[in-house]
Motif scaffolding. Structure first.
Motif, PDB file in Angstrom:
ATOM      1  N   TYR A 109     -21.731   9.200  -8.877  1.00 50.40           N
ATOM      2  CA  TYR A 109     -20.683   9.407  -7.874  1.00 50.40           C
ATOM      3  C   TYR A 109     -20.202  10.859  -7.911  1.00 50.40           C
ATOM      4  O   TYR A 109     -20.106  11.524  -6.877  1.00 50.40           O
ATOM      5  N   SER A 110     -19.941  11.357  -9.120  1.00 50.34           N
ATOM      6  CA  SER A 110     -19.483  12.743  -9.277  1.00 50.34           C
ATOM      7  C   SER A 110     -20.510  13.728  -8.720  1.00 50.34           C
ATOM      8  O   SER A 110     -20.190  14.639  -7.952  1.00 50.34           O
ATOM      9  N   ASP A 111     -21.757  13.526  -9.093  1.00 53.22           N
ATOM     10  CA  ASP A 111     -22.823  14.431  -8.621  1.00 53.22           C
ATOM     11  C   ASP A 111     -22.990  14.362  -7.103  1.00 53.22           C
ATOM     12  O   ASP A 111     -23.294  15.371  -6.461  1.00 53.22           O
ATOM     13  N   SER A 112     -22.811  13.163  -6.531  1.00 53.90           N
ATOM     14  CA  SER A 112     -22.974  13.043  -5.075  1.00 53.90           C
ATOM     15  C   SER A 112     -21.860  13.801  -4.357  1.00 53.90           C
ATOM     16  O   SER A 112     -22.098  14.427  -3.317  1.00 53.90           O
ATOM     17  N   LEU A 113     -20.636  13.781  -4.922  1.00 54.67           N
ATOM     18  CA  LEU A 113     -19.529  14.546  -4.327  1.00 54.67           C
ATOM     19  C   LEU A 113     -19.823  16.040  -4.411  1.00 54.67           C
ATOM     20  O   LEU A 113     -19.642  16.786  -3.437  1.00 54.67           O
ATOM     21  N   LEU A 114     -20.284  16.476  -5.592  1.00 50.67           N
ATOM     22  CA  LEU A 114     -20.604  17.895  -5.770  1.00 50.67           C
ATOM     23  C   LEU A 114     -21.765  18.315  -4.871  1.00 50.67           C
ATOM     24  O   LEU A 114     -21.771  19.422  -4.316  1.00 50.67           O
ATOM     25  N   ALA A 115     -22.750  17.424  -4.722  1.00 53.30           N
ATOM     26  CA  ALA A 115     -23.905  17.749  -3.875  1.00 53.30           C
ATOM     27  C   ALA A 115     -23.473  17.925  -2.419  1.00 53.30           C
ATOM     28  O   ALA A 115     -23.883  18.881  -1.753  1.00 53.30           O
TER      29      ALA A 115
END
Ligand code: MN
Length: 249
Positions: A109-115
Motif C-alpha cells: 500500500y505504501s509503495d503504491s502511494l509513493l509510485a
C-alpha cells in the motif's frame, strides 16, 4: 571598534559562504521493506550506490496517506523503488498462485502511494527488481507470480544466477554501455507478464522475459545493479551516475 567587528564578521561569513559548493546535490529517496518486528529495513547496497554516484540518499518511511506521499515527493529530486517481497497479486486481480509467493500488504500500500505520487510528480524514477514489478503493476500490467511453475524457462532466473540480457537499440542501457548485451545477476522468481501501457521493454533474456523497461521518466530493471556494484562490479556505477545526473535539480 564595534563597527569593525561587524565588518570582520561579515567578511568571514562571506568567505565561508564562498567555500560552499555552488551545485545543489540531487536528493534521492529509496523505498524500504519492514523487518518482522516492523523496523524500516534497507540493504546498504542502495544507499551506497546513490552516494557513490554523487547523490544524497534518503531512506523513506512506510506511509499510509497519498498526501504524505506527495509531500515526500516534493522534498525529493528522484526516487528509487527497491527490491524485496512479492507484490500482492490482488493488485492485478489474481489470487496467490502458490506457497512461494510472500507479500507484505502494508508495504504494498505504501509503495503504491509513493509510485502514484512519483508518477504524478514527473520526477525521475529508478525501479529495481520488486520495484520493477511494482511499477508495472501500478501502471496496469501483470506478473508471473512464480516463473518456474508459470513461465517454464530454460534460463536460470533467481538464486543469484547470472544470465545475459539482450538490449534494444536506443535504450538507456544500450546508450550507457554502448553494447547490445550485458551479463546481469538474477534474484527474482516473479517477472513481468503483461507489460503496462506507456513503457517499452528494453531488455530480455533468451527466453523472452522482460529484464528492463523504460519511458522518459522511469527506468526499470529486473536485476540488482546495486548489489553487484557493492561486490566490486564497477560497471554499474555508470548506471547510477546517469540516474543521479537526471535527478539533478
Ligand atoms: Mn533474471
Amino acid at each position: 571598534m564595534r563597527k569593525y567587528l561587524l565588518l570582520l564578521s561579515l567578511l568571514l561569513l562571506t568567505a565561508c559562504g564562498g567555500r560552499r559548493t555552488p551545485v545543489s546535490l540531487a536528493v534521492i529517496g529509496i523505498t524500504c521493506s519492514r523487518s518482522s518486528s516492523g523496523a524500516t529495513q534497507l540493504a546498504t547496497t542502495y544507499t551506497e550506490a546513490i552516494q557513490r554516484a554523487g547523490g544524497v540518499a534518503v531512506v523513506l518511511p512506510t506511509l499510509d496517506s497519498y498526501a504524505r506521499a506527495e509531500e515526500l515527493l516534493d522534498a525529493l529530486d528522484g526516487i528509487v523503488f527497491s527490491g524485496g517481497e512479492d507484490v500482492s497479486p490482488q493488485w492485478y486481480g489474481e489470487e496467490i498462485w502458490n506457497e512461494t509467493v510472500h507479500v507484505d500488504a502494508v508495504r504494498d500500500y505504501s509503495d503504491s502511494l509513493l509510485a502514484k505520487a512519483a508518477l504524478a510528480s514527473g520526477k525521475p524514477i529508478l525501479a529495481i527488481c520488486r520495484g520493477e514489478q511494482l511499477m508495472n503493476v501500478v501502471m496496469g500490467g501483470s506478473l508471473y507470480q512464480d516463473l518456474p511453475t508459470q513461465f517454464g524457462t530454460e534460463v536460470k532466473h533467481g538464486g543469484g544466477a547470472t544470465h545475459l540480457i539482450g538490449l534494444e537499440p536506443g535504450s538507456v542501457l544500450a546508450e550507457i554501455y554502448g553494447t547490445d548485451s550485458l551479463s546481469v545477476n538474477s534474484f527474482h522468481h516473479q517477472g513481468v507478464k503483461a507489460l503496462a501501457p506507456g513503457v517499452r521493454a528494453t531488455a530480455h533474456t533468451a527466453d523472452g522475459l522482460v529484464e528492463a523497461y523504460e519511458n522518459e521518466q522511469l527506468w526499470a530493471v529486473q536485476f540488482h545493479p546495486e548489489k553487484d556494484l557493492q561486490a566490486g562490479d564497477t560497471r554499474w556505477l555508470r548506471l547510477f551516475e546517469a540516474f543521479v545526473a537526471r535527478c539533478q535539480p
